[in-house]
Design an enzyme around this catalytic site. Structure first.
Site, PDB file in Angstrom:
ATOM      1  N   ASP A 124      26.034  35.219 105.193  1.00 43.32           N
ATOM      2  CA  ASP A 124      24.870  34.351 105.397  1.00 43.32           C
ATOM      3  C   ASP A 124      24.472  33.649 104.109  1.00 43.32           C
ATOM      4  O   ASP A 124      24.370  34.291 103.049  1.00 43.32           O
ATOM      5  CB  ASP A 124      23.658  35.196 105.841  1.00 43.32           C
ATOM      6  CG  ASP A 124      23.483  35.203 107.348  1.00 43.32           C
ATOM      7  OD1 ASP A 124      24.008  34.306 108.029  1.00 43.32           O
ATOM      8  OD2 ASP A 124      22.814  36.131 107.840  1.00 43.32           O
TER       9      ASP A 124
ATOM     10  N   LYS B 191      27.594  31.402 106.957  1.00 39.03           N
ATOM     11  CA  LYS B 191      26.795  31.103 108.150  1.00 39.03           C
ATOM     12  C   LYS B 191      25.462  30.529 107.673  1.00 39.03           C
ATOM     13  O   LYS B 191      24.925  30.980 106.672  1.00 39.03           O
ATOM     14  CB  LYS B 191      26.570  32.368 108.990  1.00 39.03           C
ATOM     15  CG  LYS B 191      25.615  32.158 110.174  1.00 39.03           C
ATOM     16  CD  LYS B 191      25.688  33.274 111.192  1.00 39.03           C
ATOM     17  CE  LYS B 191      24.817  34.478 110.892  1.00 39.03           C
ATOM     18  NZ  LYS B 191      23.370  34.204 110.761  1.00 39.03           N
TER      19      LYS B 191
ATOM     20  N   GLU C 267      21.563  28.829 109.220  1.00 42.65           N
ATOM     21  CA  GLU C 267      20.677  28.626 110.368  1.00 42.65           C
ATOM     22  C   GLU C 267      20.268  27.164 110.478  1.00 42.65           C
ATOM     23  O   GLU C 267      20.029  26.511 109.474  1.00 42.65           O
ATOM     24  CB  GLU C 267      19.416  29.492 110.204  1.00 42.65           C
ATOM     25  CG  GLU C 267      19.714  30.974 110.228  1.00 42.65           C
ATOM     26  CD  GLU C 267      18.453  31.830 110.092  1.00 42.65           C
ATOM     27  OE1 GLU C 267      17.327  31.301 110.100  1.00 42.65           O
ATOM     28  OE2 GLU C 267      18.620  33.072 109.990  1.00 42.65           O
TER      29      GLU C 267
ATOM     30  N   ASP D 225      21.844  38.197 106.335  1.00 40.34           N
ATOM     31  CA  ASP D 225      20.658  38.285 105.478  1.00 40.34           C
ATOM     32  C   ASP D 225      19.670  39.301 106.052  1.00 40.34           C
ATOM     33  O   ASP D 225      18.627  39.582 105.445  1.00 40.34           O
ATOM     34  CB  ASP D 225      20.009  36.913 105.235  1.00 40.34           C
ATOM     35  CG  ASP D 225      19.580  36.233 106.520  1.00 40.34           C
ATOM     36  OD1 ASP D 225      19.808  36.789 107.609  1.00 40.34           O
ATOM     37  OD2 ASP D 225      19.016  35.118 106.429  1.00 40.34           O
ATOM     38  N   SER D 226      20.031  39.910 107.195  1.00 39.57           N
ATOM     39  CA  SER D 226      19.264  41.055 107.704  1.00 39.57           C
ATOM     40  C   SER D 226      19.331  42.212 106.701  1.00 39.57           C
ATOM     41  O   SER D 226      18.577  43.176 106.815  1.00 39.57           O
ATOM     42  CB  SER D 226      19.777  41.494 109.080  1.00 39.57           C
ATOM     43  OG  SER D 226      21.178  41.662 109.058  1.00 39.57           O
TER      44      SER D 226
ATOM     45  N   GLU E  38      20.996  33.302 119.030  1.00 37.88           N
ATOM     46  CA  GLU E  38      20.159  34.494 118.980  1.00 37.88           C
ATOM     47  C   GLU E  38      18.973  34.368 119.936  1.00 37.88           C
ATOM     48  O   GLU E  38      18.225  33.372 119.906  1.00 37.88           O
ATOM     49  CB  GLU E  38      19.661  34.711 117.530  1.00 37.88           C
ATOM     50  CG  GLU E  38      18.825  35.973 117.390  1.00 37.88           C
ATOM     51  CD  GLU E  38      18.631  36.426 115.946  1.00 37.88           C
ATOM     52  OE1 GLU E  38      19.252  35.847 115.033  1.00 37.88           O
ATOM     53  OE2 GLU E  38      17.841  37.376 115.744  1.00 37.88           O
TER      54      GLU E  38
HETATM   55  O1  KIV Z   1      21.444  38.444 109.481  1.00 38.48           O
HETATM   56  C1  KIV Z   1      21.897  38.856 110.549  1.00 38.48           C
HETATM   57  O2  KIV Z   1      22.139  40.055 110.746  1.00 38.48           O
HETATM   58  C2  KIV Z   1      22.158  37.881 111.604  1.00 38.48           C
HETATM   59  C3  KIV Z   1      22.474  38.418 112.956  1.00 38.48           C
HETATM   60  C4  KIV Z   1      21.256  38.906 113.611  1.00 38.48           C
HETATM   61  C5  KIV Z   1      23.208  37.431 113.781  1.00 38.48           C
HETATM   62  O3  KIV Z   1      22.081  36.718 111.376  1.00 38.48           O
END
Ligand code: KIV
Length: 272
Positions: free
Chosen positions: A91, A121, A123, A52-53, A190
């Site tokens: 994510d 994934k 959080e 989600d980055s 992280e």
């Molecule tokens: O969204 C992302 O890029 C991440 C990484 C920083 C692990 O969750």
């Protein structure tokens, strides 16, 4: 074939668990589009994270919160079309799984069905346990994410190193054990102290992938645009830049502008 590639034809969640058992480190990078994913996959990466980055890197938002489930599915579908070998983890974005386990499952199913991603994934630890279980019960592999969890940035207020205090470190260790017991195939840690990350990696049999978590874990993940030096405002200590593409691209594009303006481009061989 790149020298970095191992012998696995196709990486699965089981491959990753086997790699940990053999002490083989796992490489993971983000990708959000077809062209980049093609290069990353062809370079021998084990896991591609459609993170989600993308909210920051692709859309220019300040945080990861605004990206939507539809946008994540769009990015993940493009990545999936590019890959032959890597495991693709997607994510679950903020707001798509926090309210209740049924909503979490619906979101995870949409990602798997509409993008073709291989795993999700999410959080958090204890707080999202029921959602994780429900998704796992549907046969969808889940990777956990502990430590600095950017979707909770407004709760913490900063992006500084997490779990330096004993109480937070203890909770993180318990959450990692819970994620393993629930059936997650891996955990991202992280920005936490290296010693704590190593302790966590040694306490579970599933792979622990670090970002800013030292080298005592089972693998590493970075944001592709950061490690290629395309982004240049962001320079945390954990980031190793392998290129300086921001400067190289700026030079190339400026040269193109000059060539167009001076009618150097296109030349005789570049026209019909
Ligand atoms: O969204 C992302 O890029 C991440 C990484 C920083 C692990 O969750």
């Amino acid at each position: 074939m790149s020298a970095a590639k191992n012998d696995y034809k196709r990486i699965t969640v089981k491959t990753l668990v086997d790699m940990k058992a053999k002490g083989e480190k796992i490489s993971m990078l983000t990708a959000y589009d077809y062209t980049m994913a093609k290069i990353v996959d062809g370079s021998g990466i084990d896991v591609i994270l459609v993170g989600d980055s993308a909210s920051n890197v692709m859309a220019g938002h300040e945080t990861t919160l605004p990206i939507t489930l539809d946008q994540m599915i769009y990015h993940a579908s493009a990545v999936i079309r590019a890959i032959d070998r890597a495991l693709v983890v997607v994510d679950l974005p903020f707001g798509s799984y926090q309210s209740d386990p049924k909503e979490a499952l619906r979101s995870a199913i949409r990602i798997m069905k509409e993008s073709g991603g291989h795993a999700v994934k999410m959080e958090g630890g204890q707080e999202v346990k029921e959602s994780i279980k429900r998704i796992l019960n549907a046969g969808i592999p889940v990777m956990g994410h502990l430590g600095l969890t950017p979707q909770s940035i407004y709760k913490f207020g900063t992006y500084t190193v997490r779990a330096k205090e004993e109480q937070e470190a203890q909770k993180l260790k318990q959450d990692a054990l819970m994620l393993e017991k629930a059936g997650c195939f891996g955990i991202v840690l992280e920005k936490i102290p290296a010693k704590l990350a190593q302790e966590v990696a040694e306490s579970v049999s599933i792979p622990v992938i670090g970002i800013g978590a030292g080298n005592g874990v089972d693998g590493q993940v970075l944001v592709l645009h950061d490690m290629l030096g395309m982004t240049h405002e962001f320079h945390p200590r954990f980031l190793r830049r392998y290129m300086n593409l921001y400067d190289d691209m700026t030079k190339a594009i400026s040269q193109y502008v000059t060539d167009v303006k001076s009618v150097d481009f296109p030349n005789e061989n570049e026209q019909y």
